[in-house]
Every structure is written in C-alpha cells, then in structure tokens.
Design an enzyme around this catalytic site. Structure first.
Site, short mmCIF file in Angstrom:
data_model
loop_
_atom_site.label_atom_id
_atom_site.label_comp_id
_atom_site.label_asym_id
_atom_site.label_seq_id
_atom_site.Cartn_x
_atom_site.Cartn_y
_atom_site.Cartn_z
N ASP A 62 -2.75 -10.83 2.22
CA ASP A 62 -3.94 -10.16 1.82
C ASP A 62 -4.04 -10.66 0.23
OD1 ASP A 62 -4.60 -9.64 4.19
OD2 ASP A 62 -4.03 -7.45 3.78
N LYS A 142 -6.21 3.55 3.07
CA LYS A 142 -7.07 2.40 3.60
C LYS A 142 -6.25 1.50 4.81
CE LYS A 142 -9.73 -1.66 1.88
NZ LYS A 142 -9.32 -2.60 2.96
#
EC number: 6.5.1.2
Length: 649
Positions: A62, A142
């Site tokens: 990511d 998240k």
C-alpha cells in the site's frame, strides 16, 4: 524481485493499457524511477496495480502505491483518476445502482495535513454559525478489507462509487455481520481476524485479500475459508459498528499520536490507517463532497516499514493518571532511516496475553508517526509484568487492561506529569517542559501554585542560570497575562472525563466558581454527560478544588464562555437565528456584539449563506453585499435597528 503470475498476466491483458509489461515490472521493482515515467505511463502503472489489488493479486504494498499516487497527483492534480473513486476490477458481471453513493476517503500522511483539514473545518463552522464547542471529531480504525454496502436486503461492491455488483451470495455462504450485529447498517468492509489468519490460514494464503476475494466470488469457497466464515473469523464489519474515539477537535491537536495508537490497536483486523470525521450534521451538509470524497472526512495513513526485532526487556512507565505503560526495550534496529531501540506496548494486558518479555520476537512498524509500534508478536515468551510502580514503589493494581499505581498523592511520575500537563494545555507559555518540571520536583515542588510562588532567586538556587531563571519567571507572568479561554484553564487541571470539549459544555451552564458545587444529578441533566462521566467529573473536581482556588486567585486573564440562553425561543427575537455582523460598528466592537448575540441564543457566522437569518450592517458596507444577502432571502438590519430589536433583552 517482483514478477507476474499467470493470473496477474491475465488481468494485465484485460486492461489493454499501452504500458509494456516489462516497464510495469521495472516500476514495481523500482529499477526504474516512477518519476521518470511520463504521465500516461504513470497512470497505467496506477491502473494496473490497483486492478491487481482489487483482484486479490496485489503486486506492491500500500505504501508504494500511495507514493506512486502522490507523485502522479503532484503534476496532475486535476486528473479524473484522482477525482473519482478508484475503479474496481471484479469479474465481468453487470452492475446495479448503489442504494447510497460510496465515495473514497481523502488521505493525509502527516499531522500537518490533519491540522490543515481541521482549519478547513473551523472555517466552514464559522460560515454556518457552528460554535467551536460543537466541533467533535470521531476517529475509527480504517479497515483494510473489501468495501461493500449492505442495505438489509442485498450486499453490493463499491464499484465506481455509484454503481456496484450484487454480492449477496457472500451472506448466502454464511458470512455474518461483526459482533452478531444487524443487517442493513450501510457501508462496511469484509474482513478476517488477523489472529485467525496468522494462526490458521497464513500457511495456505499469502494474504487476507485472497480470502476476501473468494468470499464474494460466484464459485464455492475453499473448505478452510468456509470454516473461517462458520466460526465468525470472516465477517462483514459495518463502519457504524466500529470501535471509535469521539472528542473535541482540540484533543486531536494536543494528543493526536496517542489517539491514533489507541484506534490502531482497537480491532483484530488488518487496518491501514484511521479515519477522522466531524460529527456535526450541519457542518457535514455545508462541507459536502467532491466526486471522489467527503470533505468532512479524512483518512490518516502511514507509509510504514517493518522489521522483526528481539525484545530485551519490558520497562514500566507511570503516566499522569497513574496508569503504567509497558515499554519494550529492543535490540537496536534501523527502520525508516532511524535506529529504534524501544517501542510502547498498548497496555499490560497485551504484554500478558501476547507473551511479551525478554527474548520475544516482535514485528516492529515505524511510519509517519514518530512513535514506533509493535504490530504483532511473532515468538511469545513468559510475559514480563510489573509489580511495583517504577516511580514510587507502590504495589500496582489491575484496572481493566491496565496496571495502575494507586498512590495519587506522592508518586513523583504522576506529580511531574500533572505539572507538565497544566502548562502544555494552557499553551500560552514556554519553558515548563518535562526537564524543568523534574528539576523543580527534586527541590520539593509538587503543586502548580507552588511554581507560581517562585522568585528568580528561587530558580537560581535550584541550579538554573540567571538568564534561564529570569525567563521562567517572565513566562509565569505571561501565562497569567495572555488571554486564554476559561474552559482551557479548567482542562489544564487534568480532571478525568473533562477535556476541552466537555469543559466548554459545562461552562455554558455553570461559572468556573459555581461548577464545584454542581452535583452528579446536575451534570446528567446536561446533553452529553452520562452517569459514569458525571461521577468521575464530580469526584475529580472535588480533588482539584483547593488547588484551583489558589490559582484562580492569581487572576489569570480568562475569556468567559458565553452561557447557554435560559430563555425560551419566544423570549428573545434572535434565538436560534444565524447572524452575520459586517462593517464598522459604532455602538461597540463587533466582537462584543457577537458575544451578546450568542448569549441571546443566536449563532454567529462570518459570511452570508443561504442559511443566514440576519445580516447586521455597520458603516461602510457596500450595496452589492447587502443586495446579495437580500437575494438569498436574508433579512438585513442596520446596527441601530438591530440594537433596538434586542434592547429589552
């Protein structure tokens, strides 16, 4: 060395991008600098790597993708790829309209970006007359899973944010809502417990995304995945059900790292950041959204590096509240350009249940946060638990997940941290940090008022130089002279459950002096104060009363919080109205008029919108401004007419 698997090659071919496969591999391996690619090539890399990610064929991590995205956005800030939800690449089945749009989330990678976002909130609040005391921020983990929307009947993929695919079959396979929750709670993510994946499935699957993709696929799932579904390790987690932190926006500014750390450790699922959003519905509506994201929400993400590190020791540290925090002493390890030798463990129950002690091997992560974090324990050992307070030697007791020092009066660590907290919260002075406070405590200073009694010669006798001593005395005077809000002054005393936002709420109903006479029953009558909070606040106020009165006598320059109007809507003509004052006032300062309006139950804004009720004009206001307000249906009054309107109140 990154190479493409056969399934990745198939995805690549379907995308029909102009970028060559060899150049893609070079970019992913960083053998060619992403910044050296032209914009079209960069866009193709983003499209392909995003497609791999959403097809459970992730090829880069990511943080690398986010770095590529940041580089691309620097020179192409208005590119459509950045202004819409990143496309989902799932099978070729048809799409259907989503019950509600599922936008992406704007991202921040530093505290400075978070502060800029809060500045935008404050500006928007002024525009619609929302008081700063009403600006609460909710922080949630998240989740790093598969985004979906559950309307209670069907489950949909996020798709392009407006249209997605029906994947209700995931529920038909036995997928449950997290925590045995109800269906129909809207957006969420399909996730799998980290602990279950690590212990049961990690040998068979490279990452949890492979499992999430299998759950939503049309074909029958693998037996091991079905078992994970059956035992509740794989779930759909609605965002509404997530563990969260809610507090006044000022708490984010003061205590950002610890709030992020708390949320980071709140769930047993993969997460890649935390989400911050304002809770005030008026503010949400006013700020609105782009085609890509809601402006009232932002995700704090981190570009993290990790390493497996050996624990040498677990050292206890006592905080202001008496909670003892375990700090893992580590073999020095180079991570993200810094040598790390220690990291905080969230609490002692984590030490106990995860086997953290000398010889344990942990995965250490360092990212945009300054504080390195232990992500997980790879090799557990006999946990190293503290028995006595490292500061005062008092026997520690368990309170929920925490070990606590019960010695509230004579524990040096609690005393020093309380003193530091006071000056840090005031925020209008400089010099009274941990080292100065520690030195003062060595000479017997235990109370805040005792510091204010010190003369320059006292500081010199404690070993401070003449110039430093003079500066400290001057800073004490500055802290009294520079105007601060009364709620901030109260918050500086560190009463449990009484941070800035709650202080301001209380002072809208009680003066600083009368607040100490308030009962638990009084507090629970106020919006936002439950029984547990009220009990803690009343007890805490009693504990600080003597110290508060001594400091109050020093005449700090306090701005008084306007009291909530006790009049009914019919008793004041401006109650509940949104008022804008403009021009040069002749009967008093604009600031005084704004305070008076608030005291009468009005909300004060800085600019006229369609929601403005009243524009009050002083001297030198242009006709265009007045006409524009009238065009929006806003009533316009001169300063004298306005004063006549409220004259009997």
């Amino acid at each position: 060395m990154i190479t493409l698997s056969k399934s990745q090659e198939e995805v690549f071919k379907k995308l029909a991008v102009e970028l060559s496969m060899s150049k893609l591999i070079e970019a992913c391996n960083k053998s060619v600098d992403f910044s050296s690619l032209n914009s079209n090539e960069q866009l193709d890399v983003l499209k392909v790597t995003n497609a791999f990610y959403r097809s459970a064929e992730q090829i880069i991590n990511d943080s690398t993708y986010d770095a590529f995205l940041s580089e691309f956005s620097t020179y192409n800030p208005d590119h459509p790829y950045l202004l819409t939800v990143e496309p989902e690449v799932l099978a070729d089945s048809k799409t259907v309209p989503l019950p509600k749009k599922m936008l992406s989330t704007d991202k921040a990678y530093s505290f400075e970006e978070i502060k800029k976002w809060i500045d935008r909130l404050l500006k928007a609040a002024i525009e619609v007359g929302v008081s700063e005391s009403e600006i609460q921020i909710k922080v949630t983990p998240k989740l790093d899973g598969y985004a979906a929307y559950d309307d209670g009947i069907s489950l949909y993929t996020r798709g392009d944010g407006a249209r997605g695919q029906d994947i209700t079959r995931a529920f038909n396979k036995g997928l449950q809502v997290a925590n045995n929750g109800d269906r129909g709670l809207g957006p969420g993510e399909i996730v799998i417990k980290k602990s279950y994946f690590d212990t049961v499935l990690s040998d068979k699957f490279e990452n949890s995304r492979n499992i999430q993709a299998a759950i939503i696929a049309e074909k029958k799932v693998d037996e091991s995945i079905q078992k994970a579904i059956d035992v509740g390790a794989c779930v759909f987690f609605p965002f509404l059900s997530l563990e969260n932190w809610i507090g006044h926006y000022t708490e984010i500014l003061v205590d950002f790292e610890s709030i992020v750390e708390k949320m980071w450790s709140a769930v047993d699922y993969d997460i890649d950041g935390v989400v911050l959003e304002v809770t005030n519905e008026t503010l949400k509506e006013h700020m609105g959204a782009t085609r890509h994201h809601h402006r009232w929400q932002i995700a704090f993400k981190v570009n993290a590096e990790s390493a497996e590190v050996k624990v040498l020791n677990v050292t206890p540290q006592t905080s202001r509240t008496g909670r003892v925090t375990p700090v893992a002493e580590l073999e020095p390890t180079k991570l993200s350009g810094a040598t790390i030798s220690r990291a905080t463990v969230h609490h002692y129950n984590m030490v106990k249940t995860n086997g953290v002690g000398p010889g344990a091997i942990v995965q250490l992560v360092r990212s945009g946060l300054v504080i390195p974090k232990i992500e997980k324990v790879i090799k557990a050992v006999e946990p190293q638990l503290a028995k006595e307070c490292p500061s005062c030697g008092t026997h520690l007791i368990w309170e929920s997940d925490h070990l606590v020092c019960p010695n509230k009066t004579d524990c040096p660590a609690q005393t020093e941290n309380t003193l530091v907290h006071f000056f840090k919260t005031l925020g209008n002075n400089d010099g009274f940090g941990p080292k100065v406070i520690e030195k003062l405590h060595e000479f017997g200073i235990k109370k805040i008022h005792e510091i204010y009694e010190l003369k320059q010669e006292s500081f010199v006798s404690f070993g401070f130089g003449d110039k430093t001593a003079q500066n400290l005395v001057e800073q004490l005077q500055v802290s009294r002279d520079v105007e601060i809000e009364d709620w901030r002054f109260l918050a500086a005393f560190g009463v449990s459950r009484l941070a800035g936002g709650n202080c301001e709420k209380l002072l809208q109903h009680h003066s600083l002096d009368s607040l100490f006479e308030a009962t638990v029953e009084d507090l629970v009558q106020l919006d936002g104060f439950a029984q547990v909070s009220a009990d803690a606040i009343v007890e805490g106020l009693a504990n600080i009363k003597e110290e508060f009165l001594k400091l109050s006598a020093l005449n700090f320059n306090l701005t008084i919080t306007p009291k909530a109007s006790e009049k009914s809507p019919g008793e004041t003509p401006v109650f509940g109205k949104i008022i804008v004052f403009t021009g040069a006032m002749t009967q008093g300062s604009r600031g005084d008029m704004e305070k008076q309006a608030k005291a009468l139950g009005a909300k004060v804004a800085k600019s006229v919108t369609g929601k403005t009720s009243l524009l009050v004009t002083g001297d030198k206001v242009g006709a265009n401004k007045i006409n524009a307000a009238r065009d929006k249906g806003v009533q316009v009054l001169s300063e004298l007419d306005y004063l006549a309107l409220i004259s009997t109140y």
